[in-house]
Design an enzyme around this catalytic site. Structure first.
Site, PDB file in Angstrom:
ATOM      1  N   ARG A 112       0.815  -1.203   0.000  1.00  0.00           N
ATOM      2  CA  ARG A 112       0.000   0.000   0.000  1.00  0.00           C
ATOM      3  C   ARG A 112       0.858   1.268   0.000  1.00  0.00           C
ATOM      4  O   ARG A 112       0.552   2.244  -0.701  1.00  0.00           O
ATOM      5  CB  ARG A 112      -0.941   0.007   1.199  1.00  0.00           C
ATOM      6  N   LYS A 147       2.280  25.458  -2.699  1.00  0.00           N
ATOM      7  CA  LYS A 147       1.025  24.801  -2.349  1.00  0.00           C
ATOM      8  C   LYS A 147       1.181  23.305  -2.601  1.00  0.00           C
ATOM      9  O   LYS A 147       0.878  22.793  -3.672  1.00  0.00           O
ATOM     10  CB  LYS A 147      -0.126  25.383  -3.164  1.00  0.00           C
ATOM     11  N   LYS A 179       5.672  39.991  -1.848  1.00  0.00           N
ATOM     12  CA  LYS A 179       4.272  39.999  -2.251  1.00  0.00           C
ATOM     13  C   LYS A 179       3.591  41.299  -1.824  1.00  0.00           C
ATOM     14  O   LYS A 179       4.223  42.171  -1.207  1.00  0.00           O
ATOM     15  CB  LYS A 179       3.581  38.764  -1.673  1.00  0.00           C
ATOM     16  N   GLU A 209       6.210  40.495  -6.722  1.00  0.00           N
ATOM     17  CA  GLU A 209       4.889  40.337  -7.322  1.00  0.00           C
ATOM     18  C   GLU A 209       4.271  41.708  -7.572  1.00  0.00           C
ATOM     19  O   GLU A 209       4.324  42.598  -6.711  1.00  0.00           O
ATOM     20  CB  GLU A 209       3.996  39.522  -6.384  1.00  0.00           C
ATOM     21  N   ASP A 230       0.595  39.048 -11.462  1.00  0.00           N
ATOM     22  CA  ASP A 230      -0.491  38.252 -10.880  1.00  0.00           C
ATOM     23  C   ASP A 230      -1.846  38.659 -11.431  1.00  0.00           C
ATOM     24  O   ASP A 230      -2.229  39.833 -11.362  1.00  0.00           O
ATOM     25  CB  ASP A 230      -0.463  38.424  -9.358  1.00  0.00           C
TER      26      ASP A 230
END
Length: 293
Positions: A112, A147, A179, A209, A230
């Site tokens: 597994r 992320k 940012k 950014e 962005d």
């Protein structure tokens, strides 16, 4: 300054074995718990042998062979592991990835964990490859973000590379990404870039950014070498690339998916970052076929 970005490399990515073993060992300990595999120990005789094939059920890009190898090796019964495919290989349905022979209890108690890593990492590599293939005719490269699944970041970023993508920063400690909130506290883009440049060493990358073309112009005037634009939209990205005129590397981000990435890449940006290739990637279906030895 003209930016030239290598899209491919003859050298496949790799991971230190100690990282793989630590991750697999932790997963096995979690699965085996305090009493081991009750089902297998109750139903399978201690001397019974088996032969197992790891088989792809669908088309995709492979990643995680050494994780599977380590899972069976740590089972502690001297299992024989023979790989027929390597990380980065293209898979077709029915392809045999590897074969394991030896003690049946050891195989069934570790399968597994082996499959979990294989399916998860191959899913990321497969999703990344789909994105990368759509922009192969451009200079842009698809990049992952921070992320990622907690505890699996290094592994998931490795899978991105196996799929033909590139890695963004690994954490808060290996690069500077200024940012909007940093800019708001610092007072201006110029102040933030100058403060970062004065703080970090010359080997640390500084990226900033921006949300508007006016901010982009200020960042370029302040000497930014990499700018993340962005949520600009396609027309905004075209304007940003034209305004930049090769002075800095341009990274596009925000709302990019499999349906939009081609148009984004064709605007002329250098990098495209998306969490879709990590946290949103579905697993690749890889199964285990057993025959008694």
């Amino acid at each position: 300054m003209t930016n030239t970005i290598a899209k491919t490399s003859a050298v496949m990515p790799s991971l230190p074995h100690i990282l793989i073993e630590e991750g697999v060992r932790a997963a096995l300990k979690e699965d085996l718990g305090r009493a081991g595999d009750l089902t297998t120990d109750a139903t399978i005789g201690p001397d019974l042998s088996a032969k197992v094939s790891l088989v792809s059920r669908e088309a995709g890009r492979l990643c995680g062979v050494d994780f599977a190898r380590s899972s069976f090796a740590l089972a502690g019964a001297g299992l024989a592991f023979e790989a027929f495919k390597k990380d980065g290989d293209v898979l077709a349905p029915g392809d045999e990835i590897a074969r394991v022979t030896g003690n049946a209890r050891a195989i069934l108690s570790s399968e597994r964990v082996a499959l979990n890593y294989l399916c998860h990492l191959s899913g990321i590599a497969t999703t990344t490859a789909k994105f990368a293939d759509l922009i192969a005719h451009t200079k842009a490269r698809i990049c992952c973000t921070r992320k990622t699944t907690p505890g699996l970041r290094a592994f998931e970023k490795y899978a991105v590379r196996c799929g033909g993508g590139a890695n963004h920063r690994f954490g808060l400690d290996d690069a500077v990404l200024i940012k909007d909130n940093h800019i708001a506290v610092c007072g201006s883009i110029t102040n933030a870039i100058e403060a970062a440049r004065n703080y970090v060493g010359h080997l640390v990358v500084i990226e900033i950014e921006v949300d508007t073309l006016i901010q982009l112009e200020e960042a370029l005037a302040a000497g930014a070498s990499t700018v993340l634009v962005d949520n600009f939209g396609i027309n905004g990205l075209k304007e940003a690339v034209a305004l930049n005129a090769g002075r800095a590397r341009i990274e596009a981000s925000g709302g990019i998916n499999i349906d939009t990435i081609k148009d984004v890449a064709e605007t002329g940006v250098d990098y495209i970052s998306s969490s879709k290739i990590t946290i949103s990637a579905p697993t690749l279906d890889i199964g285990l076929d057993v025959t008694l030895g």
